[in-house]
Design a protein around this motif. Structure first.
Motif, short mmCIF file in Angstrom:
data_model
loop_
_atom_site.label_atom_id
_atom_site.label_comp_id
_atom_site.label_asym_id
_atom_site.label_seq_id
_atom_site.Cartn_x
_atom_site.Cartn_y
_atom_site.Cartn_z
N SER A 133 -22.95 10.11 45.38
CA SER A 133 -21.57 10.00 44.92
C SER A 133 -20.58 10.34 46.02
O SER A 133 -19.58 9.64 46.22
CB SER A 133 -21.37 10.93 43.72
OG SER A 133 -20.02 10.94 43.30
N ASN B 7 -17.83 7.72 47.59
CA ASN B 7 -16.40 7.97 47.44
C ASN B 7 -15.69 8.18 48.77
O ASN B 7 -14.57 7.72 48.97
CB ASN B 7 -16.18 9.18 46.53
CG ASN B 7 -16.45 8.87 45.08
OD1 ASN B 7 -16.24 7.75 44.63
ND2 ASN B 7 -16.93 9.85 44.33
N ALA C 60 -14.23 13.09 41.70
CA ALA C 60 -14.21 11.95 40.76
C ALA C 60 -12.79 11.65 40.28
O ALA C 60 -12.36 10.49 40.26
CB ALA C 60 -15.12 12.25 39.57
N GLY D 72 -10.58 8.28 41.12
CA GLY D 72 -10.07 7.48 40.02
C GLY D 72 -8.56 7.33 40.07
O GLY D 72 -8.02 6.27 39.74
N ILE E 297 -12.66 2.52 40.87
CA ILE E 297 -13.08 2.90 39.51
C ILE E 297 -14.58 3.18 39.48
O ILE E 297 -15.04 4.10 38.79
CB ILE E 297 -12.69 1.80 38.50
CG1 ILE E 297 -11.17 1.76 38.33
CG2 ILE E 297 -13.37 2.04 37.16
CD1 ILE E 297 -10.67 0.62 37.48
N VAL E 298 -15.35 2.40 40.24
CA VAL E 298 -16.79 2.67 40.35
C VAL E 298 -17.01 4.06 40.93
O VAL E 298 -17.90 4.80 40.50
CB VAL E 298 -17.48 1.60 41.23
CG1 VAL E 298 -18.93 1.99 41.51
CG2 VAL E 298 -17.45 0.25 40.54
N LEU F 13 -15.02 6.63 40.53
CA LEU F 13 -14.74 7.55 39.42
C LEU F 13 -15.96 7.67 38.51
O LEU F 13 -16.36 8.79 38.14
CB LEU F 13 -13.54 7.05 38.63
CG LEU F 13 -13.29 7.69 37.26
CD1 LEU F 13 -12.95 9.17 37.42
CD2 LEU F 13 -12.18 6.96 36.52
N LEU F 14 -16.58 6.54 38.17
CA LEU F 14 -17.72 6.56 37.25
C LEU F 14 -18.94 7.24 37.87
O LEU F 14 -19.62 8.01 37.20
CB LEU F 14 -18.06 5.12 36.84
CG LEU F 14 -16.98 4.38 36.05
CD1 LEU F 14 -17.41 2.94 35.76
CD2 LEU F 14 -16.67 5.11 34.75
N THR F 15 -19.22 6.97 39.14
CA THR F 15 -20.36 7.62 39.79
C THR F 15 -20.13 9.12 39.90
O THR F 15 -21.06 9.92 39.76
CB THR F 15 -20.63 7.04 41.18
OG1 THR F 15 -19.46 7.20 42.01
CG2 THR F 15 -20.98 5.55 41.11
N LEU G 201 -18.29 11.01 37.82
CA LEU G 201 -18.44 11.61 36.50
C LEU G 201 -19.90 11.66 36.08
O LEU G 201 -20.34 12.61 35.42
CB LEU G 201 -17.64 10.80 35.47
CG LEU G 201 -16.10 10.87 35.60
CD1 LEU G 201 -15.44 9.98 34.58
CD2 LEU G 201 -15.61 12.32 35.47
N LEU G 202 -20.67 10.65 36.46
CA LEU G 202 -22.10 10.66 36.17
C LEU G 202 -22.79 11.81 36.90
O LEU G 202 -23.61 12.54 36.32
CB LEU G 202 -22.73 9.33 36.58
CG LEU G 202 -24.21 9.12 36.23
CD1 LEU G 202 -24.41 9.13 34.72
CD2 LEU G 202 -24.72 7.81 36.83
N SER G 203 -22.45 11.99 38.17
CA SER G 203 -23.01 13.11 38.94
C SER G 203 -22.59 14.44 38.33
O SER G 203 -23.40 15.38 38.26
CB SER G 203 -22.53 13.02 40.40
OG SER G 203 -22.96 14.13 41.15
#
Length: 416
Positions: free
Chosen positions: A24, A28, A96, A100, A188-189, A191-193, A195-197
């Motif tokens: 991540s 980023n 994240a 985002g 946005i990807v 942000l999602l990675t 939040l997943l981490s």
């Protein structure tokens, strides 16, 4: 193969979830670098293309130079005072959210002031990144066993390369299919990675070392003075790591960008794949042949071959980059394990964070300008490479003088 699989399955869940931070963070933090040529006209609308790209890269340099050391200071303190898990959760959340926020900036409304808001968010990215990457590395390795330390270091590096590959690939797609994948979607990807981490970390246990009752001292000039020999050693050893990366993946593509024999984007993508696989392999074998010995062998191979590569393959930049990538893998694969071994756990996060912040601020940021200066002034790749070779010699000397392990035992938080 069975031994390889047994090593993989012996790695605890917390370590695997910690590796997600490497992925991540790398994704980023490389987005802005890959997207700079695309974002430049949006940030500096009144400038010509060349000037706008230069100014955009200057934002990256200023943001990292100021905020990365501050983030290292803060999260190094958090990691040792409140726990590695706490540092990882805080930095993951911050990185994240900031990534985002970039995706949703109202560029049309901000107009000529867009670059100011981009710079603020980019600086915050560097602040959180300083905690995300090395806090997660300390967290992952402290959960692992002594038999797997080199291999786990290689896996951590491999996940970071996967993040770089995804960022590079999506950036290229956003240019090729602009109507389908806009620059906002790429962030946005991120942000999602992130939040997943972050979600993964809530299912992790704290590093076993943090349960020890050790005297804690905050970061200060006295702390740096007290631990200066260790900080100095880690700074130079990781400084060469960042320098050889900048030399191979930034400097060489830059000077060969107009060459008829070079396709920089495709070559970089392929070299990153070789780099990632090589990190896994060298990390795996470093546990068998010793971490320190593997790194020294990589340095010696680099020193022996760099000038041979440049002399015989000067007209084939891809071959030079590929061969240097292979040498770099031998050195870099187990490097995080070596770094973790150099300091006692009760001050490990602070020493690691401070040292690597110095390494990035001094060596990574200076590598390309110094090499470009020699190359443009004397039109010689040899002279440009001498700078890197000198750093390799210093790193080799420090490695040979360093202790194999300051603290690797149950009492020091890395289980047997």
């Amino acid at each position: 193969m069975s031994l390889f699989n047994s090593k993989l399955f012996s790695i605890p869940r917390e370590s695997w979830l910690g590796f997600s931070s490497s992925f991540s963070e790398a994704y980023n933090m490389s987005l802005f670098v890959f997207m700079a040529p695309i974002l430049a006209p949006l940030l500096f609308k009144d400038s010509v293309q060349e000037n706008s790209v230069f100014l955009t890269y200057m934002l990256i340099f200023l943001g990292s130079f100021v905020m990365y050391p501050l983030g290292a200071w803060y999260y190094g303190h958090i990691g040792d005072a409140k726990g590695r898990r706490a540092a990882c959760i805080s930095s993951s959340f911050g990185l994240a959210v900031v990534t985002g926020a970039i995706a949703f900036l109202p560029i049309n409304i901000l107009s000529n002031y867009t670059w100011i808001f981009f710079f603020i968010l980019l600086s915050l990215q560097f602040f959180f990144s300083a905690g995300e990457y090395y806090s997660s590395i300390v967290f992952s390795l402290e959960h692992g066993s002594t038999e797997n330390q080199g291999f786990m270091s290689g896996i951590s590096c491999f996940f970071a390369v996967l993040g770089l590959l995804l960022a590079n690939g999506l950036s290229i797609l956003s240019v090729t299919f602009e109507t389908i994948i806009s620059w906002r979607a790429v962030f946005i990807v991120g942000l999602l990675t992130g939040l997943l981490s972050l979600g993964f970390k809530f299912y992790c246990k704290e590093s076993p070392i943090f349960n020890l009752k050790n005297e804690f001292k905050s970061i200060s000039f006295d702390f740096i003075k007290e631990n200066f020999p260790i900080i100095f050693s880690i700074t130079f050893v990781t400084g060469f790591f960042h320098s050889i990366y900048a030399y191979t993946f930034i400097f060489l593509p830059l000077i060969y960008s107009d060459s008829a024999t070079s396709n920089s984007q495709l070559e970089t993508f392929f070299c990153l794949i070789v780099y990632g696989v090589g990190l896994l392999i060298t990390g795996y074998f470093s546990d068998k042949y010793k971490i320190k010995s593997t790194m020294c062998f990589g340095l010696i191979a680099f020193l022996c071959f760099i000038f041979i590569f440049i002399s015989f393959f000067h007209s084939m930049p891809f071959i030079i980059r590929l061969l240097l990538t292979l040498c770099a893998c031998i050195y870099i694969g187990p490097i995080h394990s070596w770094v973790v071994e150099q300091s006692h756990p009760n001050k490990r996060c602070r020493i690691t964070a401070i040292s690597t912040a110095f390494a990035i601020g001094i060596f990574f940021n200076a590598c390309v300008p110094i090499c470009l200066f020699f190359y443009q002034k004397y039109a010689s790749l040899w002279l440009s490479s001498i700078y890197i070779a000198v750093l390799a010699i210093i790193a080799l000397f420090i490695l040979l003088k360093s202790k194999t392990s300051v603290c690797l035992s149950n009492e020091c938080g890395i289980r047997q």
